[in-house]
Design an enzyme around this catalytic site. Structure first.
Site, PDB file in Angstrom:
ATOM      1  N   SER A  36       4.533  22.889   1.316  1.00  0.00           N
ATOM      2  CA  SER A  36       4.665  24.201   1.964  1.00  0.00           C
ATOM      3  C   SER A  36       4.017  25.285   1.110  1.00  0.00           C
ATOM      4  CB  SER A  36       6.134  24.531   2.242  1.00  0.00           C
ATOM      5  OG  SER A  36       6.875  24.492   1.040  1.00  0.00           O
ATOM      6  N   ALA A  73      11.366  24.414  -4.601  1.00  0.00           N
ATOM      7  CA  ALA A  73      12.138  25.611  -4.276  1.00  0.00           C
ATOM      8  C   ALA A  73      11.200  26.691  -3.780  1.00  0.00           C
ATOM      9  CB  ALA A  73      12.874  26.127  -5.519  1.00  0.00           C
ATOM     10  N   SER A  75      10.216  30.560  -4.384  1.00  0.00           N
ATOM     11  CA  SER A  75      10.367  31.281  -5.645  1.00  0.00           C
ATOM     12  C   SER A  75       9.739  32.675  -5.686  1.00  0.00           C
ATOM     13  CB  SER A  75       9.792  30.439  -6.787  1.00  0.00           C
ATOM     14  OG  SER A  75       8.411  30.259  -6.568  1.00  0.00           O
ATOM     15  N   ASN A  90      16.273  26.382   1.633  1.00  0.00           N
ATOM     16  CA  ASN A  90      15.388  25.561   0.788  1.00  0.00           C
ATOM     17  C   ASN A  90      16.007  25.278  -0.572  1.00  0.00           C
ATOM     18  OD1 ASN A  90      13.544  25.517   2.803  1.00  0.00           O
ATOM     19  ND2 ASN A  90      12.121  26.961   1.892  1.00  0.00           N
ATOM     20  N   THR A 115      16.095  29.878 -13.669  1.00  0.00           N
ATOM     21  CA  THR A 115      15.269  31.081 -13.882  1.00  0.00           C
ATOM     22  C   THR A 115      16.023  32.200 -14.588  1.00  0.00           C
ATOM     23  OG1 THR A 115      14.186  32.901 -12.690  1.00  0.00           O
ATOM     24  CG2 THR A 115      15.901  31.756 -11.517  1.00  0.00           C
ATOM     25  N   TYR A 139      16.739  35.260  -4.472  1.00  0.00           N
ATOM     26  CA  TYR A 139      16.121  34.167  -5.237  1.00  0.00           C
ATOM     27  C   TYR A 139      17.004  33.789  -6.423  1.00  0.00           C
ATOM     28  CZ  TYR A 139      13.065  31.912  -8.630  1.00  0.00           C
ATOM     29  OH  TYR A 139      12.558  31.057  -9.567  1.00  0.00           O
ATOM     30  N   SER A 202      -2.506  47.333 -10.133  1.00  0.00           N
ATOM     31  CA  SER A 202      -1.467  48.361 -10.019  1.00  0.00           C
ATOM     32  C   SER A 202      -0.438  48.128 -11.112  1.00  0.00           C
ATOM     33  CB  SER A 202      -0.756  48.269  -8.664  1.00  0.00           C
ATOM     34  OG  SER A 202      -1.669  48.483  -7.625  1.00  0.00           O
ATOM     35  N   ARG A 217       7.928  41.725 -20.653  1.00  0.00           N
ATOM     36  CA  ARG A 217       8.315  40.369 -20.266  1.00  0.00           C
ATOM     37  C   ARG A 217       7.992  39.388 -21.387  1.00  0.00           C
ATOM     38  NH1 ARG A 217      10.475  42.974 -17.159  1.00  0.00           N
ATOM     39  NH2 ARG A 217      10.579  42.909 -14.895  1.00  0.00           N
TER      40      ARG A 217
HETATM   41  O1  LIG Z   1       0.482  43.770  -9.701  1.00  0.00           O
HETATM   42  C1  LIG Z   1       1.397  43.740 -10.533  1.00  0.00           C
HETATM   43  C2  LIG Z   1       2.253  42.617 -10.673  1.00  0.00           C
HETATM   44  C3  LIG Z   1       3.281  42.691 -11.611  1.00  0.00           C
HETATM   45  N1  LIG Z   1       3.447  43.813 -12.362  1.00  0.00           N
HETATM   46  C4  LIG Z   1       4.512  43.864 -13.368  1.00  0.00           C
HETATM   47  O2  LIG Z   1       4.294  42.829 -14.278  1.00  0.00           O
HETATM   48  C5  LIG Z   1       5.538  42.290 -14.739  1.00  0.00           C
HETATM   49  C6  LIG Z   1       5.559  40.816 -14.490  1.00  0.00           C
HETATM   50  O3  LIG Z   1       5.572  40.598 -13.083  1.00  0.00           O
HETATM   51  P1  LIG Z   1       5.442  39.155 -12.424  1.00  0.00           P
HETATM   52  O4  LIG Z   1       5.524  39.336 -10.949  1.00  0.00           O
HETATM   53  O5  LIG Z   1       4.265  38.453 -12.993  1.00  0.00           O
HETATM   54  O6  LIG Z   1       6.713  38.407 -12.979  1.00  0.00           O
HETATM   55  P2  LIG Z   1       8.267  38.805 -12.828  1.00  0.00           P
HETATM   56  O7  LIG Z   1       8.717  39.234 -14.187  1.00  0.00           O
HETATM   57  O8  LIG Z   1       8.553  39.687 -11.708  1.00  0.00           O
HETATM   58  O9  LIG Z   1       8.750  37.401 -12.338  1.00  0.00           O
HETATM   59  C7  LIG Z   1       9.299  36.401 -13.113  1.00  0.00           C
HETATM   60  O10 LIG Z   1      10.682  36.546 -13.054  1.00  0.00           O
HETATM   61  C8  LIG Z   1      11.212  36.500 -11.747  1.00  0.00           C
HETATM   62  C9  LIG Z   1      12.675  36.743 -11.847  1.00  0.00           C
HETATM   63  O11 LIG Z   1      12.959  37.991 -12.382  1.00  0.00           O
HETATM   64  C10 LIG Z   1      10.892  35.168 -11.101  1.00  0.00           C
HETATM   65  O12 LIG Z   1      11.552  34.114 -11.789  1.00  0.00           O
HETATM   66  C11 LIG Z   1       9.378  34.946 -11.118  1.00  0.00           C
HETATM   67  O13 LIG Z   1       9.046  33.686 -10.568  1.00  0.00           O
HETATM   68  C12 LIG Z   1       8.878  35.061 -12.536  1.00  0.00           C
HETATM   69  O14 LIG Z   1       7.472  34.950 -12.606  1.00  0.00           O
HETATM   70  C13 LIG Z   1       6.634  43.040 -13.980  1.00  0.00           C
HETATM   71  O15 LIG Z   1       7.108  44.045 -14.789  1.00  0.00           O
HETATM   72  C14 LIG Z   1       5.891  43.641 -12.792  1.00  0.00           C
HETATM   73  O16 LIG Z   1       6.436  44.857 -12.340  1.00  0.00           O
HETATM   74  C15 LIG Z   1       2.602  44.910 -12.226  1.00  0.00           C
HETATM   75  O17 LIG Z   1       2.767  45.926 -12.919  1.00  0.00           O
HETATM   76  N2  LIG Z   1       1.611  44.849 -11.301  1.00  0.00           N
END
Ligand SMILES: O=c1ccn([C@@H]2O[C@H](COP(=O)(O)OP(=O)(O)O[C@H]3O[C@H](CO)[C@H](O)[C@H](O)[C@H]3O)[C@@H](O)[C@H]2O)c(=O)[nH]1
Length: 322
Positions: A36, A73, A75, A90, A115, A139, A202, A217
């Protein structure tokens, strides 16, 4: 000794890399994936492939398997807010069926892909496994529910299980890398800008209480993450549900990631400041002390430049195949 493993979701990014590591260690691997979101070509050569859902695992799971590694899963955080029913079906219903199939077949070892989203907004940094779990989206709630289900299965029926709570997985291993459709993760998106496929990145908010105002992060290389799964299989103890965070323990801001991409690729990366994304905590950094002590795991690729370089090599490989 060679063992036989079922990898659910092995056509996905993390599941595919873990399946590759298991094969490289000389084990027999069956991948179960409904394709999927996964890709047939992400299933490593040498693995047996079954196209199907975890919900139907009882149809063919038998006692010949030594353990299950469960990645299948949904995600995407934003999608989970818009379509929570898909996530309960799922992630929770699927895992419930898988646990039942494992019990019926007598397969008594499980490694589960959990996670950092199970913690929600952290109460302190770095996050330890004993911190409160208060997910801020469906999630995270579904993954936490599965963690609870597994814990009770261990206590009541002697399952040996390890839940690995991933922070931000990135990088690539061999021919396997991160691919989502649509892409929403920071590093692949910034690389698309560097490759000229997207005009700008962005930056979701620059008014967070962090040194440069952007979110921080903990980025972990997918190959380091995969190695922790092999260690978890050895560390699993009958009747115990072990929970381990997986991260490097150091945080990088969105702007530091963008700057690293500029350095690694040598290409310009225009950025525009956008509104905060709903549900994004300011800082998510792991304490991986439990993984170190219980799994004997130490990440060997913690350098962000190396993680980005591997992801860039994967992105370029995709370009030449298009
Ligand atoms: O276009 C973008 C995309 C992301 N970000 C920022 O970059 C950071 C990382 O974003 P990601 O989407 O790459 O990752 P996340 O920290 O949101 O996500 C991670 O943590 C999540 C849970 O909080 C899920 O587990 C997910 O699968 C995992 O990758 C965040 O601060 C987000 O706001 C941007 O500034 N611009």
């Amino acid at each position: 000794m060679s063992k036989k493993y079922l990898v659910t979701g092995g056509a996905g990014y993390v599941g595919g890399v873990v399946a590759t590591h298991l094969l490289e260690a000389g084990h027999e691997v069956t991948v179960l994936d409904d394709l999927s979101t996964g890709f047939r070509e992400a299933v490593p050569a040498g693995a047996k492939f079954i196209e199907g859902r975890v919900h139907d695992a009882s149809e063919w799971l038998d006692s010949s398997y030594d353990a299950v590694l469960h990645f299948a899963a949904s995600s995407q955080v934003a999608e989970s807010v818009a379509k929570p029913e898909k996530y309960w079906e799922n992630n929770v219903v699927g895992s419930f069926a898988l646990l039942g199939a494992m019990r019926a077949a007598g397969v008594r070892t499980l490694v589960f892909s959990s996670t950092a989203a199970t913690y929600g907004e952290p109460v302190s940094t770095p996050i330890t496994e004993s911190d409160p779990t208060a997910p801020t989206n469906p999630y995270g709630a579904t993954k936490l529910t599965v963690d609870h289900m597994i814990a009770s299965e261990c206590a009541a029926h002697g399952l040996a299980a390890v839940s690995l709570r991933y922070f931000n997985v990135a990088g690539a291993y061999g021919s396997a890398g991160e691919r989502h459709d649509p892409e929403s993760h920071l590093i692949p998106l910034v690389l698309q800008v560097a490759a000229g496929k997207r005009e700008s990145i962005s930056v979701y908010g620059e008014d967070y209480p962090t040194p440069d105002g952007t979110c921080v992060r903990d980025y972990i290389h997918v190959a380091d993450l995969a190695e922790a799964h092999l260690s978890a299989l050895d560390a699993a103890v009958k009747g115990e549900h072990l929970v381990c965070n997986l991260g490097n323990g150091s945080g990088f801001s969105v702007r530091e990631v963008i700057e690293t991409v500029r350095k690694v690729t040598g290409h310009p990366v225009p950025e525009v400041v956008a509104a905060r994304r709903d549900g994004d905590p300011a800082v998510l950094v792991a304490s991986a002390e439990t993984a170190r002590t219980r799994l004997g795991w130490t990440p060997s690729r913690p350098d962000l430049g190396g993680i980005v370089a591997d992801a860039w090599a994967f992105a370029r490989r995709g370009e030449t195949q298009e």
